[in-house]
Design a protein around this motif. Structure first.
Motif, short mmCIF file in Angstrom:
data_model
loop_
_atom_site.label_atom_id
_atom_site.label_comp_id
_atom_site.label_asym_id
_atom_site.label_seq_id
_atom_site.Cartn_x
_atom_site.Cartn_y
_atom_site.Cartn_z
N MET A 314 2.58 4.18 -10.99
CA MET A 314 2.47 3.84 -9.57
C MET A 314 3.79 4.02 -8.83
O MET A 314 3.85 3.90 -7.60
CB MET A 314 1.97 2.40 -9.40
N ILE A 317 4.83 2.02 -5.50
CA ILE A 317 3.72 1.36 -4.82
C ILE A 317 3.56 -0.03 -5.42
O ILE A 317 3.28 -0.18 -6.61
CB ILE A 317 2.40 2.14 -4.99
N VAL A 352 -5.06 -4.62 -4.75
CA VAL A 352 -4.34 -4.19 -3.55
C VAL A 352 -4.60 -5.27 -2.50
O VAL A 352 -5.74 -5.59 -2.20
CB VAL A 352 -4.84 -2.82 -3.05
N THR A 358 0.72 -3.61 7.29
CA THR A 358 0.19 -2.47 6.54
C THR A 358 -0.38 -1.43 7.50
O THR A 358 -1.09 -1.78 8.46
CB THR A 358 -0.92 -2.92 5.57
N GLU A 362 0.43 4.24 5.16
CA GLU A 362 0.84 3.67 3.87
C GLU A 362 -0.31 3.71 2.87
O GLU A 362 -0.11 4.06 1.69
CB GLU A 362 1.32 2.24 4.05
N ALA A 366 -0.58 5.60 -0.69
CA ALA A 366 -0.94 4.85 -1.90
C ALA A 366 -2.12 5.49 -2.60
O ALA A 366 -2.15 5.62 -3.84
CB ALA A 366 -1.26 3.40 -1.54
N ASN A 369 -1.07 8.55 -4.46
CA ASN A 369 -0.36 8.17 -5.67
C ASN A 369 -1.35 7.78 -6.77
O ASN A 369 -1.21 8.19 -7.93
CB ASN A 369 0.58 7.00 -5.37
#
Length: 383
Positions: A314, A317, A352, A358, A362, A366, A369
């Motif tokens: 990750m 993140i 999450v 947020t 973003e 994420a 990723n």
């Protein structure tokens, strides 16, 4: 090499202190620094700030100011509530009902009570973590003094039917205690409407400072003190109070109340969009997706990957995994285990949790990723 930007998606663990909150706190470090229990003008000023914060926190959950006891956090509040109630009501019944998906602050304190001669029964939950109400009702006994059920789960975001649980408990003459830590500031929490008699929550989950929490105790509930050294905070929690942190707690509570609807709607939109992205990946499971959940929380499992290896990919993140590492031994989350997850899947389950700052950008990063990590690991496993 340029490092990729860090993205924080672990707001259920803690939140940053808001600028507005910090500004309210600062004078109480250097200017209005007096002990609020000092009998002089400086102390009176600090005392007024303390009671103003108590009113702000009470308004957030619809309680009386006299029902709010400030603590160092939700864990201390849990100990004060459980041990204080048990000690006060020892002769009324030593049977308590709870659930295996509770926070460790609850479970470990209940374990201490069990070692002291109390009987603890645990109600079953289904695969989504929803309490089995029929099983709960069957566990109620004449000597059941208390039921302990969290309002919203910290790992999955699942919201329990606390109103119904309260109704069943009260019909039996039992008291209901609830950990509302994850719920406040994200959904409307009206303790009177919900029928909760004792509740715990903390400041740092709602953009206030760490080191401040609250125990709500209904005016009809008596608690016996087990800490000594002073009569501060209703005689339950002795010691000089942390005025700056409590002022921050009050400010954060007031802002949370004011912005609740707008914040919840924005978080829900982001959460739903992110879940749609995740659903597009092969072998991704959104846990408890069809249940009533917090608007900011996503629990997802990745099938056919090694959980710890995936988590390490990750990079920058910040998400939470459904496991705990103790002495380098990785253990499956007790919440997921109670929900019936096999260990391998529990170790490949992640949370999450979104916050006020947020952004969709973003979340897009994420997702990329996560997608890259999954594809990379599956390609490696095929070689």
């Amino acid at each position: 090499m340029i490092q990729p930007a860090k993205i924080y998606l672990d707001y259920n663990a803690t939140t940053p202190v808001r600028k507005e909150v910090l500004e309210k706190m600062l004078p109480y470090f250097t200017q209005n620094f007096a002990n609020p229990h000092s009998d002089h003008a400086f102390g009176w000023d600090a005392s007024e700030a303390l009671e103003r914060a108590r009113k702000q926190v009470a308004n957030l959950i619809n309680s009386k100011t006299s029902e709010i006891t400030f603590t160092s956090g939700a864990t201390e509040a849990a100990n004060l509530a459980l041990l204080g109630f048990a000690k006060e009501n020892r002769n009324k019944g030593k049977h308590i009902i709870s659930c295996k998906t509770e926070h460790k602050a609850i479970l470990e304190t209940l374990n201490a009570l069990e070692n002291d001669g109390y009987e603890i029964s645990y109600v079953e939950v289904n695969c989504d973590g929803i309490v089995d109400l029929k099983h709960f009702q069957s566990l109620l006994r004449p000597d059941t003094s208390m039921a302990v059920m969290m309002l919203a789960n910290n790992e999955t975001g699942v919201i329990q039917d606390i109103t119904k649980i309260s109704e069943l408990a009260h019909q039996n003459g039992s008291v209901l205690m609830s950990d509302i830590t994850q719920a406040v500031g994200k959904i409307d929490v009206d303790l009177k409407a919900l029928g909760i008699d004792l509740a715990i929550f903390s400041s740092h989950k709602i953009y206030g400072p760490k080191g401040a929490g609250s125990l709500y105790s209904s005016s009809r509930i008596d608690l016996t003190r087990y800490m000594y050294g002073g009569n501060q905070e209703n005689g339950i929690r002795p010691g000089t109070v942390n005025v700056p942190a409590i002022v921050g707690f009050g400010s954060a509570a007031e802002l949370s109340k004011k912005e609740l609807q707008e914040t919840s709607e924005e978080l829900l939109l982001l959460r739903n969009n992110f879940e749609e992205q995740l659903q597009g990946l092969e072998n991704i499971q959104i846990n408890a997706r069809d249940q009533d959940r917090l608007p900011n929380t996503i629990s997802f499992s990745v099938h056919n990957v090694e959980g710890d290896a995936f988590y390490r990919r990750m990079n920058r993140i910040a998400i939470s995994r459904g496991s705990a590492c103790t002495s380098n031994i990785i253990e499956a989350s007790h919440v997921l285990t109670a929900m019936g997850f096999e260990k391998s899947l529990a170790l490949a389950t992640y949370r999450v949790s979104l916050g006020k700052t947020t952004t969709q950008q973003e979340l897009n990063l994420a997702f990329e990723n996560i997608q890259t990590a999954i594809n990379s690991m599956r390609k490696t496993s095929l070689v």
